[in-house]
Enzyme design. Structure first.
Site, PDB file in Angstrom:
ATOM      1  N   HIS A   1      27.655 -10.150  12.289  1.00  0.00           N
ATOM      2  CA  HIS A   1      28.042 -10.813  13.525  1.00  0.00           C
ATOM      3  C   HIS A   1      27.224 -12.088  13.740  1.00  0.00           C
ATOM      4  O   HIS A   1      26.225 -12.326  13.068  1.00  0.00           O
ATOM      5  CB  HIS A   1      27.854  -9.886  14.733  1.00  0.00           C
ATOM      6  CG  HIS A   1      26.430  -9.422  14.937  1.00  0.00           C
ATOM      7  ND1 HIS A   1      26.027  -8.148  14.617  1.00  0.00           N
ATOM      8  CD2 HIS A   1      25.328 -10.058  15.411  1.00  0.00           C
ATOM      9  CE1 HIS A   1      24.729  -8.021  14.907  1.00  0.00           C
ATOM     10  NE2 HIS A   1      24.286  -9.173  15.382  1.00  0.00           N
TER      11      HIS A   1
ATOM     12  N   GLU B   1      30.556 -24.363  12.159  1.00  0.00           N
ATOM     13  CA  GLU B   1      31.520 -25.267  11.544  1.00  0.00           C
ATOM     14  C   GLU B   1      32.730 -24.426  11.151  1.00  0.00           C
ATOM     15  O   GLU B   1      32.667 -23.607  10.226  1.00  0.00           O
ATOM     16  CB  GLU B   1      30.931 -25.954  10.308  1.00  0.00           C
ATOM     17  CG  GLU B   1      31.926 -26.862   9.597  1.00  0.00           C
ATOM     18  CD  GLU B   1      31.381 -27.508   8.335  1.00  0.00           C
ATOM     19  OE1 GLU B   1      32.208 -27.958   7.514  1.00  0.00           O
ATOM     20  OE2 GLU B   1      30.143 -27.548   8.167  1.00  0.00           O
TER      21      GLU B   1
ATOM     22  N   HIS C   1      24.018 -25.277  10.552  1.00  0.00           N
ATOM     23  CA  HIS C   1      25.296 -24.697  10.950  1.00  0.00           C
ATOM     24  C   HIS C   1      25.701 -23.543  10.045  1.00  0.00           C
ATOM     25  O   HIS C   1      25.229 -23.424   8.916  1.00  0.00           O
ATOM     26  CB  HIS C   1      26.419 -25.744  10.995  1.00  0.00           C
ATOM     27  CG  HIS C   1      26.493 -26.637   9.799  1.00  0.00           C
ATOM     28  ND1 HIS C   1      26.092 -27.954   9.821  1.00  0.00           N
ATOM     29  CD2 HIS C   1      26.914 -26.410   8.537  1.00  0.00           C
ATOM     30  CE1 HIS C   1      26.268 -28.499   8.626  1.00  0.00           C
ATOM     31  NE2 HIS C   1      26.767 -27.583   7.833  1.00  0.00           N
TER      32      HIS C   1
ATOM     33  N   GLU D   1      27.770 -10.798  19.166  1.00  0.00           N
ATOM     34  CA  GLU D   1      26.911  -9.992  20.030  1.00  0.00           C
ATOM     35  C   GLU D   1      26.427 -10.862  21.176  1.00  0.00           C
ATOM     36  O   GLU D   1      25.994 -12.006  20.951  1.00  0.00           O
ATOM     37  CB  GLU D   1      25.720  -9.463  19.234  1.00  0.00           C
ATOM     38  CG  GLU D   1      24.760  -8.616  20.056  1.00  0.00           C
ATOM     39  CD  GLU D   1      23.563  -8.130  19.250  1.00  0.00           C
ATOM     40  OE1 GLU D   1      22.872  -7.216  19.735  1.00  0.00           O
ATOM     41  OE2 GLU D   1      23.317  -8.667  18.147  1.00  0.00           O
TER      42      GLU D   1
END
Length: 292
Positions: free
Chosen positions: A97, A79, A28, A145
């Protein structure tokens, strides 16, 4: 080989081999948001993510939520962390991004726009190529994106981070984390180079996209994006690898390997040469944590 204290010392080349043998998986990305429910609503309605779990830790004055496109034991997830009373963060200039694969970027953008989402680049082919993409911003200003792709087991497919020395960063992630350089592209017309780093092909897995902008060696980190977590089969051996690699290439261990008080999941954490944080998490402990 024995040390002067009588303890056995493992040659450094043998220590480094562990990162290549270890079984890693991106778990994560952790980052901070100003309104947890607002972000959950945006991600589920606009991106189609699922809310996987949510927890409140009042004694530590924070809450977090895990969202993604599939269960945490097999998918990369985000998270989100909400710190009580903090509604705004500085994303900085270094974080780039996240990316989401979509089978129809044009339709995805229409849906996001209809729900009030902010489109920062209209859908269309990338300059000089054919891949269709678009960029949108979430309510906290994080950029996502959207990349046109066929069906994929891992739609949450990229984290883009800017670095000051691309070759150094490639070597660091190869040696410290056992990643592979999947591809690199130099775009002299726009004065930047990117390198895709990961554990499997981009079409089927999450990757870290490292971006080097010509002549830029430093970026601000802000206080919004926190870290990426990666699984390991042995945090102690992995920390030994990272310790050696940081001595060669830079960065530093920020948490020695061991269990987290209270939940007993074993982790170690470190900063790469640019100051981006990585947490290595014991894989079997992580799976046990999900069962609770």
């Amino acid at each position: 080989m024995a040390s002067s204290t009588g303890e056995e010392t493992v040659p450094s080349e043998n220590v480094l081999e562990w990162a290549q043998k270890d079984k890693h998986r991106f778990l994560h990305a952790v980052y901070r948001v100003g309104d947890l429910d607002r972000t959950i609503k945006f991600y589920t309605e606009c991106f189609g993510m699922k809310l996987l779990r949510k927890r409140d830790i009042p004694e530590e004055k924070y809450s977090n939520a895990f969202l993604g496109f599939g269960p945490e034991d097999s998918h990369f997830v985000v998270e989100l962390t909400y710190n009580y009373g903090v509604d705004k963060y500085d994303i900085g200039t270094g974080f780039g991004h996240f990316a989401i694969a979509s089978e129809d970027v044009y339709k995805s953008v229409e849906d996001i726009r209809a729900k009030g989402g902010k489109i920062t680049r209209e859908p269309g082919p990338v300059k000089g190529g054919t891949t269709v993409l678009a960029f949108v911003q979430d309510p906290d200003g994080y950029t996502f994106e959207l990349i046109q792709r066929g069906p994929t087991p891992e739609p949450l497919c990229q984290i883009m981070l800017r670095v000051g020395d691309l070759e150094r960063s490639i070597k660091f992630y190869e040696k410290a984390c056992g990643m592979k350089l999947l591809r690199s592209i130099d775009i002299p017309a726009y004065k930047y180079t990117i390198a895709m780093m990961g554990y499997a092909e981009e079409i089927e897995s999450t990757v870290i996209e490292l971006t080097y902008n010509y002549g830029v060696t430093e970026y601000t980190k802000g206080n919004a994006y926190a870290q990426v977590a990666i699984s390991t089969e042995d945090v102690y051996r992995s920390a030994a690898v990272v310790d050696l690699v940081t001595k060669e290439l830079g960065g530093k261990i920020t948490r020695q390997p061991g269990p987290i008080p209270g939940i007993n999941t074993k982790i170690t954490s470190f900063l790469d040469p640019d100051g981006w944080k990585v947490v290595l998490v014991d894989h079997s402990d992580f799976l046990k944590e999900l069962e609770v």
